[in-house]
Design an enzyme around this catalytic site. Sequence first.
Site, PDB file in Angstrom:
ATOM      1  N   PHE A   1      12.870   1.148  13.351  1.00 46.05           N
ATOM      2  CA  PHE A   1      13.123   2.500  13.857  1.00 46.05           C
ATOM      3  C   PHE A   1      14.531   2.532  14.411  1.00 46.05           C
TER       4      PHE A   1
ATOM      5  N   TYR B   1      22.487  -3.587   5.263  1.00 48.18           N
ATOM      6  CA  TYR B   1      23.080  -3.938   6.560  1.00 48.18           C
ATOM      7  C   TYR B   1      22.667  -5.336   7.037  1.00 48.18           C
TER       8      TYR B   1
ATOM      9  N   PRO C   1      18.098  -3.176  -0.808  1.00 48.82           N
ATOM     10  CA  PRO C   1      18.140  -1.769  -1.235  1.00 48.82           C
ATOM     11  C   PRO C   1      19.028  -0.934  -0.316  1.00 48.82           C
TER      12      PRO C   1
ATOM     13  N   ASP D   1      -2.131  -8.926   9.031  1.00 51.38           N
ATOM     14  CA  ASP D   1      -0.967  -8.643   9.875  1.00 51.38           C
ATOM     15  C   ASP D   1      -0.057  -9.862   9.759  1.00 51.38           C
TER      16      ASP D   1
ATOM     17  N   LYS E   1      16.521  -9.145   9.224  1.00 48.91           N
ATOM     18  CA  LYS E   1      16.780  -9.154   7.775  1.00 48.91           C
ATOM     19  C   LYS E   1      17.841 -10.206   7.433  1.00 48.91           C
TER      20      LYS E   1
ATOM     21  N   GLY F   1       0.806  -1.233   0.000  1.00 49.57           N
ATOM     22  CA  GLY F   1       0.000   0.000   0.000  1.00 49.57           C
ATOM     23  C   GLY F   1       0.828   1.268   0.000  1.00 49.57           C
ATOM     24  N   THR F   2       2.097   1.170   0.408  1.00 49.29           N
ATOM     25  CA  THR F   2       2.914   2.385   0.578  1.00 49.29           C
ATOM     26  C   THR F   2       4.324   2.162   0.011  1.00 49.29           C
ATOM     27  N   GLY F   3       5.038   3.252  -0.137  1.00 51.73           N
ATOM     28  CA  GLY F   3       6.481   3.235  -0.385  1.00 51.73           C
ATOM     29  C   GLY F   3       6.921   2.343  -1.537  1.00 51.73           C
TER      30      GLY F   3
HETATM   31  C1  LIG Z   1      18.466   3.880   4.757  1.00 52.60           C
HETATM   32  C2  LIG Z   1      19.065   2.590   4.343  1.00 52.60           C
HETATM   33  C3  LIG Z   1      18.675   1.384   5.113  1.00 52.60           C
HETATM   34  C4  LIG Z   1      17.232   1.372   5.399  1.00 52.60           C
HETATM   35  C5  LIG Z   1      16.603   0.292   5.817  1.00 52.60           C
HETATM   36  C6  LIG Z   1      15.194   0.340   6.050  1.00 52.60           C
HETATM   37  C7  LIG Z   1      14.575  -0.675   6.573  1.00 52.60           C
HETATM   38  C8  LIG Z   1      13.154  -0.638   6.890  1.00 52.60           C
HETATM   39  O1  LIG Z   1      12.634  -1.618   7.316  1.00 52.60           O
HETATM   40  S1  LIG Z   1      12.241   0.807   6.642  1.00 52.60           S
HETATM   41  C9  LIG Z   1      10.543   0.368   6.952  1.00 52.60           C
HETATM   42  C10 LIG Z   1       9.987   1.338   7.885  1.00 52.60           C
HETATM   43  N1  LIG Z   1       8.548   1.195   7.934  1.00 52.60           N
HETATM   44  C11 LIG Z   1       7.905   0.872   9.031  1.00 52.60           C
HETATM   45  O2  LIG Z   1       8.472   0.678  10.079  1.00 52.60           O
HETATM   46  C12 LIG Z   1       6.424   0.767   8.879  1.00 52.60           C
HETATM   47  C13 LIG Z   1       5.738   0.005   9.972  1.00 52.60           C
HETATM   48  N2  LIG Z   1       6.116   0.464  11.301  1.00 52.60           N
HETATM   49  C14 LIG Z   1       5.247   0.549  12.352  1.00 52.60           C
HETATM   50  O3  LIG Z   1       4.078   0.270  12.236  1.00 52.60           O
HETATM   51  C15 LIG Z   1       5.792   0.954  13.711  1.00 52.60           C
HETATM   52  O4  LIG Z   1       6.872   1.831  13.543  1.00 52.60           O
HETATM   53  C16 LIG Z   1       6.252  -0.272  14.548  1.00 52.60           C
HETATM   54  C17 LIG Z   1       7.374  -1.056  13.843  1.00 52.60           C
HETATM   55  C18 LIG Z   1       6.760   0.211  15.908  1.00 52.60           C
HETATM   56  C19 LIG Z   1       5.116  -1.258  14.765  1.00 52.60           C
HETATM   57  O5  LIG Z   1       3.963  -0.625  15.216  1.00 52.60           O
HETATM   58  P1  LIG Z   1       3.032  -1.307  16.366  1.00 52.60           P
HETATM   59  O6  LIG Z   1       1.837  -0.421  16.511  1.00 52.60           O
HETATM   60  O7  LIG Z   1       2.806  -2.719  16.089  1.00 52.60           O
HETATM   61  O8  LIG Z   1       3.961  -1.267  17.629  1.00 52.60           O
HETATM   62  P2  LIG Z   1       3.963  -0.309  18.913  1.00 52.60           P
HETATM   63  O9  LIG Z   1       2.945  -0.854  19.851  1.00 52.60           O
HETATM   64  O10 LIG Z   1       3.876   1.116  18.547  1.00 52.60           O
HETATM   65  O11 LIG Z   1       5.434  -0.586  19.486  1.00 52.60           O
HETATM   66  C20 LIG Z   1       5.853  -1.893  19.830  1.00 52.60           C
HETATM   67  C21 LIG Z   1       7.005  -1.773  20.822  1.00 52.60           C
HETATM   68  O12 LIG Z   1       8.062  -1.050  20.193  1.00 52.60           O
HETATM   69  C22 LIG Z   1       8.394   0.108  20.983  1.00 52.60           C
HETATM   70  N3  LIG Z   1       8.775   1.206  20.102  1.00 52.60           N
HETATM   71  C23 LIG Z   1       8.063   1.737  19.102  1.00 52.60           C
HETATM   72  N4  LIG Z   1       8.718   2.754  18.535  1.00 52.60           N
HETATM   73  C24 LIG Z   1       9.882   2.889  19.213  1.00 52.60           C
HETATM   74  C25 LIG Z   1      10.987   3.785  19.112  1.00 52.60           C
HETATM   75  N5  LIG Z   1      11.033   4.738  18.189  1.00 52.60           N
HETATM   76  N6  LIG Z   1      12.014   3.626  19.969  1.00 52.60           N
HETATM   77  C26 LIG Z   1      11.998   2.647  20.923  1.00 52.60           C
HETATM   78  N7  LIG Z   1      10.963   1.748  21.072  1.00 52.60           N
HETATM   79  C27 LIG Z   1       9.928   1.892  20.234  1.00 52.60           C
HETATM   80  C28 LIG Z   1       7.100   0.420  21.713  1.00 52.60           C
HETATM   81  O13 LIG Z   1       7.340   1.232  22.827  1.00 52.60           O
HETATM   82  C29 LIG Z   1       6.588  -0.979  22.038  1.00 52.60           C
HETATM   83  O14 LIG Z   1       7.317  -1.531  23.098  1.00 52.60           O
HETATM   84  P3  LIG Z   1       6.691  -1.521  24.607  1.00 52.60           P
HETATM   85  O15 LIG Z   1       6.527  -0.081  24.986  1.00 52.60           O
HETATM   86  O16 LIG Z   1       7.708  -2.220  25.436  1.00 52.60           O
HETATM   87  O17 LIG Z   1       5.383  -2.236  24.540  1.00 52.60           O
HETATM   88  N1  LIG Z   2      13.188   2.987   1.925  1.00 52.31           N
HETATM   89  C1  LIG Z   2      14.420   2.568   2.127  1.00 52.31           C
HETATM   90  O1  LIG Z   2      15.400   3.341   2.087  1.00 52.31           O
HETATM   91  C2  LIG Z   2      14.693   1.133   2.359  1.00 52.31           C
HETATM   92  C3  LIG Z   2      13.692   0.204   2.525  1.00 52.31           C
HETATM   93  N2  LIG Z   2      14.021  -1.113   2.698  1.00 52.31           N
HETATM   94  C4  LIG Z   2      12.984  -2.116   2.779  1.00 52.31           C
HETATM   95  O2  LIG Z   2      12.013  -1.873   1.792  1.00 52.31           O
HETATM   96  C5  LIG Z   2      10.751  -2.355   2.223  1.00 52.31           C
HETATM   97  C6  LIG Z   2       9.705  -1.273   2.073  1.00 52.31           C
HETATM   98  O3  LIG Z   2      10.018  -0.197   2.925  1.00 52.31           O
HETATM   99  P1  LIG Z   2       9.456   1.273   2.648  1.00 52.31           P
HETATM  100  O4  LIG Z   2       8.574   1.243   1.468  1.00 52.31           O
HETATM  101  O5  LIG Z   2      10.601   2.187   2.655  1.00 52.31           O
HETATM  102  O6  LIG Z   2       8.629   1.561   3.980  1.00 52.31           O
HETATM  103  P2  LIG Z   2       7.050   1.552   4.277  1.00 52.31           P
HETATM  104  O7  LIG Z   2       6.905   1.874   5.706  1.00 52.31           O
HETATM  105  O8  LIG Z   2       6.339   2.411   3.284  1.00 52.31           O
HETATM  106  O9  LIG Z   2       6.632   0.044   3.981  1.00 52.31           O
HETATM  107  C7  LIG Z   2       6.474  -0.931   4.967  1.00 52.31           C
HETATM  108  C8  LIG Z   2       5.165  -1.632   4.713  1.00 52.31           C
HETATM  109  O10 LIG Z   2       5.076  -2.750   5.584  1.00 52.31           O
HETATM  110  C9  LIG Z   2       3.734  -2.852   6.013  1.00 52.31           C
HETATM  111  N3  LIG Z   2       3.699  -3.520   7.304  1.00 52.31           N
HETATM  112  C10 LIG Z   2       4.287  -3.131   8.465  1.00 52.31           C
HETATM  113  N4  LIG Z   2       3.983  -3.969   9.458  1.00 52.31           N
HETATM  114  C11 LIG Z   2       3.182  -4.924   8.928  1.00 52.31           C
HETATM  115  C12 LIG Z   2       2.542  -6.061   9.457  1.00 52.31           C
HETATM  116  N5  LIG Z   2       2.648  -6.407  10.741  1.00 52.31           N
HETATM  117  N6  LIG Z   2       1.794  -6.824   8.611  1.00 52.31           N
HETATM  118  C13 LIG Z   2       1.680  -6.502   7.318  1.00 52.31           C
HETATM  119  N7  LIG Z   2       2.262  -5.433   6.759  1.00 52.31           N
HETATM  120  C14 LIG Z   2       3.003  -4.649   7.557  1.00 52.31           C
HETATM  121  C15 LIG Z   2       3.225  -1.424   6.118  1.00 52.31           C
HETATM  122  O11 LIG Z   2       1.801  -1.357   5.926  1.00 52.31           O
HETATM  123  P3  LIG Z   2       0.757  -1.246   7.160  1.00 52.31           P
HETATM  124  O12 LIG Z   2       1.221  -0.135   8.039  1.00 52.31           O
HETATM  125  O13 LIG Z   2      -0.554  -1.017   6.451  1.00 52.31           O
HETATM  126  O14 LIG Z   2       0.767  -2.579   7.835  1.00 52.31           O
HETATM  127  C16 LIG Z   2       3.949  -0.758   4.954  1.00 52.31           C
HETATM  128  O15 LIG Z   2       3.150  -0.732   3.806  1.00 52.31           O
HETATM  129  C17 LIG Z   2      10.944  -2.864   3.637  1.00 52.31           C
HETATM  130  O16 LIG Z   2      11.211  -4.253   3.615  1.00 52.31           O
HETATM  131  C18 LIG Z   2      12.193  -2.142   4.077  1.00 52.31           C
HETATM  132  O17 LIG Z   2      12.882  -2.846   5.076  1.00 52.31           O
HETATM  133  C19 LIG Z   2      15.295  -1.541   2.749  1.00 52.31           C
HETATM  134  C20 LIG Z   2      16.312  -0.654   2.610  1.00 52.31           C
HETATM  135  C21 LIG Z   2      16.104   0.746   2.382  1.00 52.31           C
END
Ligand SMILES: CCC/C=C/C=C/C(=O)SCCNC(=O)CCNC(=O)[C@H](O)C(C)(C)COP(=O)(O)OP(=O)(O)OC[C@H]1O[C@@H](n2cnc3c(N)ncnc32)[C@H](O)[C@@H]1OP(=O)(O)O
Ligand SMILES: NC(=O)C1=CN([C@@H]2O[C@H](COP(=O)(O)OP(=O)(O)OC[C@H]3O[C@@H](n4cnc5c(N)ncnc54)[C@H](OP(=O)(O)O)[C@@H]3O)[C@@H](O)[C@H]2O)C=CC1
Length: 331
Positions: free
Chosen positions: A145, A195, A236, A113, A210, A64-66
């Site tokens: 994060f 990484y 990526p 989920d 990962k 749905g995103t990104g």
């Molecule tokens: C640049 C080059 C390399 C890049 C790599 C990129 C890799 C990626 O994966 S980017 C993808 C990023 N996208 C997302 O993260 C989208 C989805 N994310 C989320 O929905 C949330 O951020 C989360 C992952 C936290 C999940 O949300 P959910 O509602 O299920 O969880 P919470 O109840 O909010 O949190 C769960 C526990 O985590 C603790 N927490 C949340 N945020 C933080 C933070 N910033 N710092 C420290 N801890 C955090 C939160 O407190 C909960 O723990 P607890 O309090 O003990 O219950």
């Molecule tokens: N952007 C970047 O620079 C980089 C990204 N990546 C990787 O690329 C991929 C996409 O990231 P990006 O597009 O940047 O970030 P986004 O946050 O846009 O994408 C993450 C997606 O994961 C979904 N998601 C998160 N938690 C769940 C869950 N529990 N069940 C089902 N779906 C979930 C979110 O949708 P929803 O919230 O609706 O659940 C969201 O659409 C990821 O694997 C990330 O690790 C890797 C390196 C670099």
Amino acid sequence: MAARVLGRAGRLAAVVRSSALQLRLHGSAGLRFGSQASFFPPLGDAMLPSGSFNNHVALITGGGTGLGRAMTATLSQLGAQCIIASRKLDILQRTAEEISSQTGNKVHAVQCDVRDPQAVSQCVDQMEALTGLPDVIINNAAGNFVCPSERLSPNAWKTITDIVLNGTAFVTLELGKRLIQNQKGASFLAITTIYAESGSGFVVPSASAKAGVEALYKSLAAEWGRYGHRFNIIQPGPIRTKGAFSRLDPTGAFEKATIDRIPTGRLGTPAEIANLAAYVSSNYASWMSGAVIRFDGGEYVSLAGEFNELRSVTPDQWKILEVMIRNTKGS
Ligand SMILES: CCC/C=C/C=C/C(=O)SCCNC(=O)CCNC(=O)[C@H](O)C(C)(C)COP(=O)(O)OP(=O)(O)OC[C@H]1O[C@@H](n2cnc3c(N)ncnc32)[C@H](O)[C@@H]1OP(=O)(O)O
Ligand SMILES: NC(=O)C1=CN([C@@H]2O[C@H](COP(=O)(O)OP(=O)(O)OC[C@H]3O[C@@H](n4cnc5c(N)ncnc54)[C@H](OP(=O)(O)O)[C@@H]3O)[C@@H](O)[C@H]2O)C=CC1
């Protein structure tokens, strides 16, 4: 002569030290970094011939995103019927409608989920009813994060590793079993990150999960080829999306420093990774399995080489350095 060279060497060392400091503080002074981006313009069009995914069904988690959204748009444009799955149904539905209306090919939105194996099973039931089993599976959903590891709670660790590693495993195993049962081949692609290989501080749950995903996909590439399944990985580098950058670079400081160290002088774009993902998932890549493709503009090697900061040494400074080096006799 020696004294003159040594005097100049002292001054040079100061310049080099100061350049290195500037580099660490502010990135480069313009010319050396960033300007090269004009050599590497990103292209946005779909690369494969139109119709490459006709009669193909593709599941994209986090579609749905990104980056997942961009991959869905490209596959749909190339003829695939797509299913996008994640937690937020409203966002999925909006994306599905926008892409379907642009490409004329149906995109289905399914709430799931990936941390919950029962929800994954129900999602696959729903998919079977809508489209049948998929030909293409892209495990793209992730959570992340930046956080010092000493601040992580057990639930923070569990949340990230559940989404990234367990989520990918649940989706892959559920679909794999059903595909095997139906004697249907498929392409599986996992999106990890650079990484996953090196590890990285401050994103330790993500790095660990990962790396696990990479082990899972390489293992299954070896085991399930006999069922017609291919498994590949794209790592990526940084590509600006709201989901990633809001959680990894809340101030914007990382982006500037990153661009400075990327040899191609820019971030990647969602359309570029979508083209690569489409190729890897297509029949043009039917001999590709077990591959790990780094797609990062050169960032990984730039970070790895300990002498790479010498990019900041100017040609005049090199003349002096060379004299110093050539004047060294013996060991
Ligand atoms: C640049 C080059 C390399 C890049 C790599 C990129 C890799 C990626 O994966 S980017 C993808 C990023 N996208 C997302 O993260 C989208 C989805 N994310 C989320 O929905 C949330 O951020 C989360 C992952 C936290 C999940 O949300 P959910 O509602 O299920 O969880 P919470 O109840 O909010 O949190 C769960 C526990 O985590 C603790 N927490 C949340 N945020 C933080 C933070 N910033 N710092 C420290 N801890 C955090 C939160 O407190 C909960 O723990 P607890 O309090 O003990 O219950
Ligand atoms: N952007 C970047 O620079 C980089 C990204 N990546 C990787 O690329 C991929 C996409 O990231 P990006 O597009 O940047 O970030 P986004 O946050 O846009 O994408 C993450 C997606 O994961 C979904 N998601 C998160 N938690 C769940 C869950 N529990 N069940 C089902 N779906 C979930 C979110 O949708 P929803 O919230 O609706 O659940 C969201 O659409 C990821 O694997 C990330 O690790 C890797 C390196 C670099």
